[in-house]
Design a protein around this motif. Structure first.
Motif, short mmCIF file in Angstrom:
data_model
loop_
_atom_site.label_atom_id
_atom_site.label_comp_id
_atom_site.label_asym_id
_atom_site.label_seq_id
_atom_site.Cartn_x
_atom_site.Cartn_y
_atom_site.Cartn_z
N ILE A 154 42.23 57.23 55.68
CA ILE A 154 43.07 57.06 54.49
C ILE A 154 42.57 58.01 53.43
CG2 ILE A 154 43.86 55.44 52.71
CD1 ILE A 154 43.24 53.18 54.72
N VAL A 156 43.11 59.49 49.53
CA VAL A 156 43.69 59.30 48.21
C VAL A 156 43.66 60.64 47.49
CG1 VAL A 156 43.59 58.02 46.04
CG2 VAL A 156 42.84 56.92 48.18
N THR A 162 48.74 58.35 48.51
CA THR A 162 47.84 58.19 49.64
C THR A 162 48.51 58.70 50.91
OG1 THR A 162 48.62 55.93 50.11
CG2 THR A 162 46.73 56.17 48.63
N SER A 164 47.77 58.71 55.36
CA SER A 164 46.93 58.12 56.41
C SER A 164 47.20 58.81 57.74
CB SER A 164 47.19 56.62 56.54
OG SER A 164 48.54 56.37 56.86
#
Length: 365
Positions: A154, A156, A162, A164
């Motif tokens: 993940i 940021v 975000t 993933s």
């Protein structure tokens, strides 16, 4: 355009443009005498009109009509004659602060809200560009085990967003049986990745030398390399709407937008030819036009025929970049007729861009 104007000519040009901006009607000498207290006779004003028309700052749409500012006339007005007013700028600053969530929210929601507010206050069409991938930097990464065979990365970004990536664990890693050991190793890896990647732009990931990974993490080297490659590919996908458009309803109040075919042509261009429009609205390095009346301005003003795009040559665009630190992330701009209230619009755009830059700075603290 270098034109030497006497103080009288400057005052008459200023009054003519102010009157035309307010009324959208060609300006006659009588109107200036009555409304601007010039202490000049109509004949003197008409003589000045003739000279200003000769040098290309005014023109006469019909033989019996008054004068209308040319693009060159507006340019001199913006650069030398107008005085920006900050009343509306303070209003938009307060509205932005009251209505928008600056921290820990969606960047797109913040940009959308700011653009809607700017459109409402300015009365013109607002255009805002989303941050480009090459400007986006990583703020934090975390590895999380999904099941015994898969792990998720993940990421940021400094734009609130975000991403993933889900990957299968290598067989040598998957042999680790105890969840506590796996959790501890993934946390160690996460800490290592943050030390290596925090603050890097996404495009820098392609140039990282994963052979330099510490020996204790060598078993994860190929996995991490694949994850970062997938994250880069994901981030390089273009936005569905690179330029968001607001305020068409507000713009319909302007007589220049009253002709439906002309408005349809403009909207088609704004929505369907954004690749051509993008360089005009946003450039990674600021392209500010120096205004002698506002020497510190970071705003770019493009008026009518100064625009290289034919579809935009009957409009004016006022834009300014918003930043993450010293990096220009995107731009917000106002599009309206060349008969624009520049005194209000320039401070409005600058105040909104400053607000967005400050919001991004706070979010990155």
């Amino acid at each position: 355009m270098e034109v030497n104007l006497t103080e009288r000519q400057k005052h008459i040009l200023w009054a003519t443009i102010r009157h035309y901006i307010t009324t959208a009607e060609p300006v006659g000498s009588k109107a200036l005498v009555e409304e601007y207290n010039l202490s000049l006779s109509p004949a003197t004003i008409r003589n000045a009109f003739g000279w200003l028309e000769k040098v290309g700052l005014l023109y006469q749409p019909h033989t019996s009509a008054g004068r209308v500012p040319s693009d060159s006339g507006y340019r001199i007005y913006v650069d030398r004659l107008m005085k920006p007013t900050n009343t509306l700028a303070r209003q938009v600053e307060q509205t932005l602060a009251d209505r928008l969530q600056r921290k820990n929210g969606s960047l797109e929601a913040l940009l959308r809200g700011a653009a809607q507010i700017l459109a409402t206050v300015s009365g013109y069409i607002t255009l805002i560009t989303l941050p480009q991938t090459q400007s986006v930097r990583l703020r934090h990464v975390q590895l999380v085990q999904v099941d015994v065979k898969r792990v998720m990365l993940i990421a940021v970004k400094d734009t609130y967003e975000t991403s993933s990536v889900l990957m299968n664990l290598p067989e040598t890693v998957g042999e680790v049986a105890e969840p506590e050991i796996m959790e501890r190793e993934l946390q160690i890896l996460s800490n290592f990745l943050n030390s290596q990647l925090q603050g890097r732009s996404l495009l820098e990931l392609a140039d990282l030398d994963w052979g330099e990974i510490d020996r204790e993490f060598q078993a994860y080297g190929d996995l991490l390399k694949m994850m970062m490659s997938d994250l880069l590919k994901q981030s390089n996908q273009p936005y569905s709407a690179q330029i968001m458009i607001y305020g068409v309803a507000e713009a319909l109040r302007q007589p220049e937008f009253s002709e439906l075919p002309q408005l349809q042509t403009l909207l088609h261009f704004l929505e369907d030819e954004q690749e051509r429009l993008w360089p005009l609205i946003f450039a990674p390095s600021d392209r500010s036009v120096e205004h002698s009346s506002i020497p510190s301005s970071r705003v770019t003003v493009t008026i009518g025929s100064e625009n290289p795009l034919e579809q935009m040559q009957t409009y004016a665009l006022v834009s300014a970049n918003y930043h993450q630190g010293t990096t220009a992330m995107g731009s917000i701009g106002v599009l309206g007729p060349t008969r624009m209230f520049y005194e209000n619009t320039i401070p409005l755009v600058e105040a909104t861009a400053d607000y967005l830059s400050d919001a991004l700075r706070q979010n990155n603290c």
